[in-house]
Design a protein around this motif. Structure first.
Motif, PDB file in Angstrom:
ATOM      1  N   LEU A 108      -2.460   0.262   5.294  1.00  0.00           N
ATOM      2  CA  LEU A 108      -3.776   0.602   6.061  1.00  0.00           C
ATOM      3  C   LEU A 108      -4.824  -1.020   5.836  1.00  0.00           C
ATOM      4  CD1 LEU A 108      -4.902   2.411   8.149  1.00  0.00           C
ATOM      5  CD2 LEU A 108      -6.017   3.211   6.935  1.00  0.00           C
ATOM      6  N   ARG A 109      -4.356  -1.070   7.163  1.00  0.00           N
ATOM      7  CA  ARG A 109      -5.688  -3.051   7.338  1.00  0.00           C
ATOM      8  C   ARG A 109      -7.818  -2.410   7.947  1.00  0.00           C
ATOM      9  NH1 ARG A 109      -2.709  -7.017   5.224  1.00  0.00           N
ATOM     10  NH2 ARG A 109      -0.818  -7.218   4.926  1.00  0.00           N
ATOM     11  N   GLN A 110      -7.112  -1.767   8.582  1.00  0.00           N
ATOM     12  CA  GLN A 110      -8.694  -1.597   9.187  1.00  0.00           C
ATOM     13  C   GLN A 110      -8.100   0.692   8.530  1.00  0.00           C
ATOM     14  OE1 GLN A 110      -9.567  -3.523  12.737  1.00  0.00           O
ATOM     15  NE2 GLN A 110      -7.971  -4.699  12.267  1.00  0.00           N
ATOM     16  N   SER A 128     -10.051   1.734  -2.294  1.00  0.00           N
ATOM     17  CA  SER A 128     -10.064   0.666  -3.444  1.00  0.00           C
ATOM     18  C   SER A 128      -8.102   0.415  -3.878  1.00  0.00           C
ATOM     19  CB  SER A 128     -10.984   0.262  -4.097  1.00  0.00           C
ATOM     20  OG  SER A 128     -10.270   1.479  -5.156  1.00  0.00           O
ATOM     21  N   ARG A 129      -8.130  -1.167  -4.078  1.00  0.00           N
ATOM     22  CA  ARG A 129      -7.668  -1.616  -4.769  1.00  0.00           C
ATOM     23  C   ARG A 129      -5.909  -1.711  -3.520  1.00  0.00           C
ATOM     24  NH1 ARG A 129      -8.577   2.021  -7.632  1.00  0.00           N
ATOM     25  NH2 ARG A 129      -6.629   2.538  -7.794  1.00  0.00           N
ATOM     26  N   GLN A 130      -6.647  -1.988  -2.427  1.00  0.00           N
ATOM     27  CA  GLN A 130      -5.260  -2.281  -1.523  1.00  0.00           C
ATOM     28  C   GLN A 130      -5.660  -3.109  -0.418  1.00  0.00           C
ATOM     29  OE1 GLN A 130      -2.945  -0.075  -1.595  1.00  0.00           O
ATOM     30  NE2 GLN A 130      -3.625   1.177  -3.575  1.00  0.00           N
ATOM     31  N   SER A 148     -15.708  -2.775 -10.810  1.00  0.00           N
ATOM     32  CA  SER A 148     -14.472  -3.274 -11.935  1.00  0.00           C
ATOM     33  C   SER A 148     -13.056  -1.778 -11.816  1.00  0.00           C
ATOM     34  CB  SER A 148     -14.701  -2.885 -13.011  1.00  0.00           C
ATOM     35  OG  SER A 148     -14.884  -1.429 -14.038  1.00  0.00           O
ATOM     36  N   TYR A 149     -13.629  -0.958 -11.397  1.00  0.00           N
ATOM     37  CA  TYR A 149     -11.964  -0.397 -10.385  1.00  0.00           C
ATOM     38  C   TYR A 149     -12.389  -0.384  -8.964  1.00  0.00           C
ATOM     39  CZ  TYR A 149      -9.486   4.256  -9.817  1.00  0.00           C
ATOM     40  OH  TYR A 149      -8.740   4.922  -9.492  1.00  0.00           O
ATOM     41  N   GLN A 150     -13.006  -0.516  -8.673  1.00  0.00           N
ATOM     42  CA  GLN A 150     -13.735  -0.438  -6.910  1.00  0.00           C
ATOM     43  C   GLN A 150     -13.019  -1.151  -6.387  1.00  0.00           C
ATOM     44  OE1 GLN A 150     -16.439   2.458  -6.562  1.00  0.00           O
ATOM     45  NE2 GLN A 150     -14.882   4.324  -6.546  1.00  0.00           N
ATOM     46  N   LYS A 151     -12.611  -1.928  -5.714  1.00  0.00           N
ATOM     47  CA  LYS A 151     -12.100  -3.244  -5.938  1.00  0.00           C
ATOM     48  C   LYS A 151     -11.421  -3.630  -4.707  1.00  0.00           C
ATOM     49  CE  LYS A 151     -11.451  -6.146 -10.478  1.00  0.00           C
ATOM     50  NZ  LYS A 151     -13.363  -6.685  -9.855  1.00  0.00           N
ATOM     51  N   PHE A 152     -11.838  -4.501  -3.567  1.00  0.00           N
ATOM     52  CA  PHE A 152     -11.378  -3.664  -2.524  1.00  0.00           C
ATOM     53  C   PHE A 152     -10.718  -5.856  -2.504  1.00  0.00           C
ATOM     54  CE2 PHE A 152     -13.703  -0.662  -2.169  1.00  0.00           C
ATOM     55  CZ  PHE A 152     -13.477  -0.009  -1.563  1.00  0.00           C
ATOM     56  N   PRO A 153     -10.033  -6.476  -2.531  1.00  0.00           N
ATOM     57  CA  PRO A 153      -9.859  -7.685  -2.587  1.00  0.00           C
ATOM     58  C   PRO A 153      -9.938  -8.488  -1.287  1.00  0.00           C
ATOM     59  CG  PRO A 153      -7.729  -6.793  -3.503  1.00  0.00           C
ATOM     60  CD  PRO A 153      -9.070  -5.602  -3.532  1.00  0.00           C
ATOM     61  N   CYS A 154      -9.295  -7.849  -0.643  1.00  0.00           N
ATOM     62  CA  CYS A 154      -9.108  -8.534   0.764  1.00  0.00           C
ATOM     63  C   CYS A 154     -10.330  -7.935   1.377  1.00  0.00           C
ATOM     64  CB  CYS A 154      -7.483  -8.045   2.000  1.00  0.00           C
ATOM     65  SG  CYS A 154      -6.536  -8.159   0.383  1.00  0.00           S
ATOM     66  N   LEU A 155     -11.590  -6.554   2.205  1.00  0.00           N
ATOM     67  CA  LEU A 155     -11.692  -6.701   2.608  1.00  0.00           C
ATOM     68  C   LEU A 155     -12.741  -7.876   3.030  1.00  0.00           C
ATOM     69  CD1 LEU A 155     -13.022  -3.307   4.451  1.00  0.00           C
ATOM     70  CD2 LEU A 155     -14.895  -4.013   2.456  1.00  0.00           C
TER      71      LEU A 155
END
Length: 425
Positions: A108-110, A128-130, A148-155
């Protein structure tokens, strides 16, 4: 035709089905043949469940609707876009929603989701983390954000509508989104940690923010790369933008704010759009006066804090030489005519090609004001007149409108190259 469609690669069919979007249409189309069924299962990347797409959705029970959505989603394998917007559903079961998110999260991207769940779930934890790039969340609550845990690296885009969240969690959420560029906040239920309603947000990557229907004492935004600031229907004592002068677009609509500070670096402003707003014109003008790149200036339905204030066209023409679009609408008073209604001096708005002028209360001052502004724009191509006309007209109001119509006719005989358009409500 059937043979041509049959020869299409299954990946192309998947793209065709994805363009349909609406789940019902996808299911019907996929029944065409086995190849289309395969495309749905293996190459469909867009799926939308919207209560406006199909009247039958309104007749289904919540449990039946959950089953229908579950069966449809679980027959896909590569969803990148998922939208679930069911206005008539009070609450989905948490188990069903968790199943949908866990099944699609890796591709999923959106995600667009606006239905409550019972019990409430932490959607951030599931997504998160996806690879998620766009998250549009409504009718939910967000608590206990752990960056630190619920990261959204691409959002890149985050929209929160009618969401309950604390000021602290909102800031932590931005911290968890290092690439975020677009932020939309509408009618948030903001939980505050103390008696002072204060929000402090910071994001080095943020470029665009839209804030609507939010009330608080102080709103501070630290965003060095912010280009677009849009505030609507907000009540704020203080709004402060801390940045490095990247702002290009400033929009303010129906906002009550005692102190507005967008920083000293406004050299890159290209659009200033202010409507339904009470302003201290000298202070506001000083704030944007360094914006030599300004191309569009709109002051619509503004009320001046000081009754002797008036927009100074002479100063505007000097400070904003690149203006191409000017829109002005505010109540003209008797004193404005004696004072030149802002048209003192002889400097022209050389680059203005579109002029929008309007009134809320029609008066005899409007006609000479329009004529004076048109005279100031030697390269004008289009004039748009906006007006409010009440259903019941007094004899004096009819005379004013007739006089204005006649004056416009005479004015346009002088400027035959200018296109004139009227928009009344």
């Amino acid at each position: 035709m059937f043979l041509v469609m049959e020869n299409l690669p299954v990946e192309v069919i998947g793209n065709i089905l994805s363009r349909l979007g609406a789940a019902r249409d996808v299911v019907i189309a996929s029944a065409t043949c086995r190849k289309w069924r395969e495309a749905w299962q293996n190459h469909l990347h867009t799926l939308s469940f919207n209560s406006n797409d199909w009247p039958v959705y309104h007749d289904l029970t919540t449990s039946r609707l959950e089953i229908l959505i579950t069966e449809t989603i679980f027959q896909t394998s590569r969803l990148e876009y998922l939208s679930i917007c069911m206005d008539d559903v009070d609450e989905f079961s948490a188990a069903s929603v968790i199943a949908w998110l866990m099944y699609t999260r890796e591709t999923l991207r959106q995600l667009y989701y606006n239905v409550r769940t019972t019990p409430s779930i932490n959607i951030l934890e599931k997504c998160s983390r996806q690879k998620l790039e766009v998250l549009d969340l409504a009718q939910n609550s967000i608590t206990g954000v752990e960056p630190s845990y619920q990261k959204f690296p691409c959002l890149k885009s985050l929209s929160l509508r009618n969401v309950s969240i604390s000021a602290l969690d909102l800031n932590l959420l931005l911290t968890a989104c290092p690439k975020i560029e677009v932020l939309v906040l509408i009618n948030l239920d903001i939980a505050l940690s103390d008696a002072t309603a204060t929000m402090e947000l910071a994001s080095p990557s943020l470029k665009d923010i839209y804030v609507e229907a939010i009330s608080m004492d102080k709103f501070t935004l630290e965003a060095d790369n912010l280009e677009n600031l849009d505030l609507k229907d907000c009540t704020l004592d203080v709004f402060e933008l801390i940045g490095k002068g990247a702002l290009r677009i400033l929009k303010i609509d129906d906002v009550s704010v005692i102190h507005l500070d967008i920083g000293e670096s406004t050299e890159n402003l290209e659009v200033v759009d202010v409507s339904n707003f009470t302003i201290m014109w000298p202070k506001f003008y000083h704030m944007i006066s360094r914006s030599s790149k300004l191309k569009r200036l709109r002051l619509w339905g503004v009320v001046f804090d000081d009754e002797d204030e008036v927009v100074d066209l002479e100063a505007i023409s000097v400070c904003f030489p690149r203006l191409t679009h000017v829109s002005l609408s505010y109540d003209l008073r008797d004193g404005d005519l004696r004072d030149g209604y802002g048209l003192q001096g002889s400097t022209h708005l050389e680059n203005v090609v579109v002029l929008e002028l309007g009134w809320t209360v029609m008066s005899y001052l409007f006609s000479p004001w329009v004529a004076g502004l048109v005279d100031r724009c030697p390269n004008l191509k289009k004039l748009i007149i906006f007006g409010i006309i009440s259903e019941v007209k007094t004899h004096e109001e009819c005379l004013i409108l007739a006089n204005f119509t006649s004056s416009i006719v005479w004015l346009m005989r002088k400027y035959l190259h200018v296109e004139v358009q009227f928009e009344y409500e």
